[in-house]
Design an enzyme around this catalytic site. Structure first.
Site, PDB file in Angstrom:
ATOM      1  N   TYR A 145      -2.737   2.259   7.032  1.00 34.41           N
ATOM      2  CA  TYR A 145      -3.962   2.515   8.021  1.00 34.41           C
ATOM      3  C   TYR A 145      -3.533   3.757   8.961  1.00 34.41           C
ATOM      4  CZ  TYR A 145      -5.789  -1.799   6.114  1.00 34.41           C
ATOM      5  OH  TYR A 145      -6.051  -2.857   5.070  1.00 34.41           O
ATOM      6  N   LYS A 196       5.997  -4.838  -2.123  1.00 33.46           N
ATOM      7  CA  LYS A 196       5.684  -4.296  -3.495  1.00 33.46           C
ATOM      8  C   LYS A 196       7.166  -3.474  -3.516  1.00 33.46           C
ATOM      9  CE  LYS A 196       3.140  -4.111  -7.085  1.00 33.46           C
ATOM     10  NZ  LYS A 196       3.059  -4.923  -7.975  1.00 33.46           N
ATOM     11  N   ASP A 228       1.199  -9.147  -5.120  1.00 27.57           N
ATOM     12  CA  ASP A 228       0.195  -9.529  -6.447  1.00 27.57           C
ATOM     13  C   ASP A 228       0.560 -10.925  -6.541  1.00 27.57           C
ATOM     14  OD1 ASP A 228       2.767  -8.600  -7.124  1.00 27.57           O
ATOM     15  OD2 ASP A 228       2.128  -7.754  -9.121  1.00 27.57           O
ATOM     16  N   ASP A 252      -3.958  -7.739   5.893  1.00 29.15           N
ATOM     17  CA  ASP A 252      -5.421  -7.724   6.274  1.00 29.15           C
ATOM     18  C   ASP A 252      -5.981  -8.430   5.003  1.00 29.15           C
ATOM     19  OD1 ASP A 252      -7.857  -6.856   6.904  1.00 29.15           O
ATOM     20  OD2 ASP A 252      -7.672  -4.767   6.177  1.00 29.15           O
ATOM     21  N   ASP A 256      -7.050 -12.914   4.960  1.00 29.85           N
ATOM     22  CA  ASP A 256      -8.433 -13.106   4.829  1.00 29.85           C
ATOM     23  C   ASP A 256      -8.706 -14.187   3.795  1.00 29.85           C
ATOM     24  OD1 ASP A 256      -9.506 -11.670   6.875  1.00 29.85           O
ATOM     25  OD2 ASP A 256     -10.931 -10.862   5.518  1.00 29.85           O
TER      26      ASP A 256
END
Ligand code: NAD
Length: 368
Positions: A145, A196, A228, A252, A256
């Site tokens: 980000y 990852k 994943d 992020d 959620d």
């Protein structure tokens, strides 16, 4: 007696309603534990624009700077003055500004689903075990980000190329890893670090650094999981997680996903932590939800997210673990007794009593 200095910024929409209940609960904690919270209120968001022409008025920022932590409601009213430029609107001018000003690099999102609220969870009851209790620790100031270069360029007529850069340095990973391990010590002592590493250089470094930091916390179990798989495991067997440690973007998304398991935004608090000085950590505490204009001013909002934000503040900023636990237990008791605001009410649940914002706050304060 230590006097804790706290800036209270209720903001817009349901903010002032749920904040009033959180203050009630803090006053009950003061009485029970003979401690003192100096709660100073100031306007922010549209309330700040109305009072002083700015979403984050100078006096409000000054109050935050002389406080030891910030208890925040929420800001933003989508229907108010669409002509005001984005950078002056509350979500940016107040929220993002405060995050930056106080170097808030660690975001903590606890997701608790008490077994009495099984009906509010989208998973089948057998996947919920005895209830869910997960803490997502998300790095908040690095990664994709913020990494440079970040741009969109024209490569040939009709073809553009967008570039985002994922960057982490060792110190950035170390400091968030310490937050996760310390948080795990206050819980079930397990950290699942998400990366990852099979594809990303960042993932390899993340895994190495977290493993090294983990050696300083021999009492905490560490496991690594690809992002994943983590997304899938959250749906298949969420009870396996205690603390999930994530870089910014993965956090992020996964926070959620985890939040959806709790059934309502009205149950979810959050903490954003900055620097630690001595025993204290500067923190910003707020509900995960927004200003809920659809139910504002009607005594319908669930105050639990705001109330649990105060318990996070006591635990993570002031190390008042017993007082924090008293709030958590009071919330659990009131839920177990069947009190439900509209967002967590189901007419099919035996013994559930539909209640308003104020009554829920009164009951939790009394239970403290
Ligand atoms: P929202 O979170 O305000 O509302 C989404 C839904 O959840 C609504 O149906 C609402 O009634 C419900 N809800 C949220 N909190 C609840 C509570 N405590 N009790 C019961 N129900 C609750 O999201 P939105 O509608 O997308 O946004 C409204 C405004 O809030 C926007 O201006 C947005 O920018 C702002 N917002 C602010 C923050 C913040 O201050 N941190 C966060 C998110 C959204």
């Amino acid at each position: 007696m230590k006097n804790y200095q706290i800036a209270v910024l209720a903001g817009d929409g349901i903010g002032p309603e749920v904040m009033r209940e959180a203050i009630k609960v803090l006053r009950a904690v003061e009485k029970k534990f003979s401690m003192k919270f100096n709660l100073e209120e100031a306007p922010v968001g549209w309330a700040g624009i109305d009072a002083a022409g700015k979403a984050l008025p100078d006096n409000t920022l000054a109050l935050c700077k002389r406080s030891e932590s910030i208890l925040f409601g929420s800001v933003g009213l989508p229907d108010r003055d669409p002509t005001i430029p984005k950078e002056e609107r509350p979500e940016r001018a107040a929220l993002l500004r405060l995050r930056k000003e106080f170097g808030l690099f660690a975001n903590l999102r606890p997701v608790r689903l008490p077994k009495e609220l099984a009906h509010a969870c989208p998973l089948r009851p057998e996947r919920q075990g005895e209830g869910l209790d997960i803490l997502v620790v998300r790095e908040l100031t690095g990664g994709m980000y913020f990494g440079q270069p970040k741009k969109t360029e024209q490569v040939s007529p009709g073809v553009q190329r967008a570039i985002d850069t994922m960057v982490y340095t060792t110190p950035e990973i170390e400091r968030i890893a310490h937050v996760a391990f310390k948080a795990a010590r206050l819980r079930r002592k397990k950290v699942t670090s998400i990366d990852k590493a099979n594809v990303l250089e960042n993932g390899v470094l993340w895994r190495d650094v977290v493993t090294t930091v983990g050696k300083q916390y021999a009492d905490v179990a560490l496991e690594h999981m690809f992002v994943d798989n983590a997304a899938m495991q959250l749906m298949l067997k969420p009870t396996q997680f205690d603390v999930m440690l994530c870089e910014n973007m993965f956090g992020d998304i996964l926070s959620d996903e985890a939040a959806a398991l709790a059934g309502s935004l009205g149950m979810l608090p959050s903490a954003s932590l900055g620097a630690t000085t001595g025993e204290q950590t500067f923190g910003f505490y707020e509900p995960a939800g927004g200003t809920a204009p659809d139910i504002a001013g009607k005594n319908l909002a669930n105050p639990i997210a705001q109330i649990l934000s105060t318990s996070l503040m006591l635990r993570y900023s002031f190390s008042l673990n017993e007082a924090a636990a008293a709030i958590d237990t009071a919330v659990s008791k009131v839920i177990a007794a069947g009190l439900r605001t509209g967002d967590i009410y189901s007419p099919t649940e035996n013994g559930a009593k539909k209640t308003g914002t104020r009554e829920m706050g009164d009951a939790i304060a009394a239970a403290v």
